[in-house]
Design an enzyme around this catalytic site. Sequence first.
Site, PDB file in Angstrom:
ATOM      1  N   MET A 190       2.437   0.915   1.142  1.00  0.00           N
ATOM      2  CA  MET A 190       1.110   0.542   0.698  1.00  0.00           C
ATOM      3  C   MET A 190       0.016   1.153   1.523  1.00  0.00           C
ATOM      4  SD  MET A 190       2.611  -2.864   1.313  1.00  0.00           S
ATOM      5  CE  MET A 190       1.367  -4.121   0.989  1.00  0.00           C
ATOM      6  N   PRO A 191       0.089   2.443   1.697  1.00  0.00           N
ATOM      7  CA  PRO A 191      -1.031   3.008   2.462  1.00  0.00           C
ATOM      8  C   PRO A 191      -2.329   2.959   1.663  1.00  0.00           C
ATOM      9  CG  PRO A 191       0.851   4.497   2.451  1.00  0.00           C
ATOM     10  CD  PRO A 191       1.104   3.447   1.411  1.00  0.00           C
ATOM     11  N   TYR A 192      -3.406   2.968   2.416  1.00  0.00           N
ATOM     12  CA  TYR A 192      -4.750   3.110   1.852  1.00  0.00           C
ATOM     13  C   TYR A 192      -5.393   4.251   2.632  1.00  0.00           C
ATOM     14  CZ  TYR A 192      -9.679   2.187   1.030  1.00  0.00           C
ATOM     15  OH  TYR A 192     -11.007   2.312   0.706  1.00  0.00           O
TER      16      TYR A 192
ATOM     17  N   HIS B 190      -3.090   4.069  -2.349  1.00  0.00           N
ATOM     18  CA  HIS B 190      -4.444   4.233  -2.887  1.00  0.00           C
ATOM     19  C   HIS B 190      -5.197   5.275  -2.064  1.00  0.00           C
ATOM     20  CE1 HIS B 190      -4.555   0.595  -5.537  1.00  0.00           C
ATOM     21  NE2 HIS B 190      -3.464   0.377  -4.841  1.00  0.00           N
TER      22      HIS B 190
END
Lengths: 66, 66, 66, 66, 66, 66
Positions: free
Chosen positions: C1-3, C41
């Site tokens: 879940m990197p941003y 994202h």
Amino acid sequence: MPYINIKVTDENVTKEQKRELIHGATKLVVDVLGKDPRTTHVVIDEVNIDNWGVNSTMYSEIIKEK
Amino acid sequence: MPYINIKVTDENVTKEQKRELIHGATKLVVDVLGKDPRTTHVVIDEVNIDNWGVNSTMYSEIIKEK
Amino acid sequence: MPYINIKVTDENVTKEQKRELIHGATKLVVDVLGKDPRTTHVVIDEVNIDNWGVNSTMYSEIIKEK
Amino acid sequence: MPYINIKVTDENVTKEQKRELIHGATKLVVDVLGKDPRTTHVVIDEVNIDNWGVNSTMYSEIIKEK
Amino acid sequence: MPYINIKVTDENVTKEQKRELIHGATKLVVDVLGKDPRTTHVVIDEVNIDNWGVNSTMYSEIIKEK
Amino acid sequence: MPYINIKVTDENVTKEQKRELIHGATKLVVDVLGKDPRTTHVVIDEVNIDNWGVNSTMYSEIIKEK
């Protein structure tokens, strides 16, 4: 696909409180904007009380005076 | 002068992986936008797995269920 | 879940360039960290050239001198 | 109501220096923009020297070469 | 003194919805953490649909396919 | 290599004021921390007055009441 970042001072936020923040922030954008919770991310930053200032004063000094 | 911020969960990202993230993100803006690498900054934030939520669920609980 | 947040000066970044930034940044965290692209994202911020400074100088003035 | 975020590498910033950063950043927006200091927040982030890169190089390696 | 940043795609968020986001996010940190609403700031960023990507795809193209 | 982000409400900040913010913020980290101005970046974000809330109230409504 909202991304919500909550910055608070680092003062023993419990795991249960974090759970409630994640749940509440997600619910907010789902309810108000109709967003999909599966792509809604919440990131909580806990900031050292020496590293946050308001009214030109370090937060660790504000709480000492109380 | 791009500034690139990469936020990931804190799960033992190695120094070599950080090196690759810095190198790859810099190369990306140099290749795609023709930016000068000397003023390109990359900052990696490693977020505690209790402090990131997706789909209304704390990440530390998502990975426990797997 | 990197941003991943990419901040660049607002100088006619094309839709195709944005597509390449999104693709390249996603590929980077998938390749280096083994992340799931579906929860990765990328947000691009285009900053007005009067609103970015480096070396104590407004970017709009840096590029005028060139 | 400005919000000012200062990101620096984590290299033994002292409490007195943090105090000066908070004071100076608040004074800046009060003097230049006439803002109310009581709603002016300053947050300092100290970033690990392995997690910041410039010119495609990890900061911990830049300072080793000096 | 929490600071809450809500990033959403720019798709006609109404003034009333913004009001609800500000109200709901403030209430969340007041209820869960006992914070003072007077120093709680909420900032909403509306991101152009070409500037947000998920799953390696520009959001403007994701919604076109639906 | 500091990175300083100043978020203010979008209320006709002039080019001269932006110049002073960039100059003052850079000088601050140079004076207090001995940083190199050439790698010091300042980014100013001007936030729509409907998109900033404090004390659970939209800023555009706070200034109307004054």
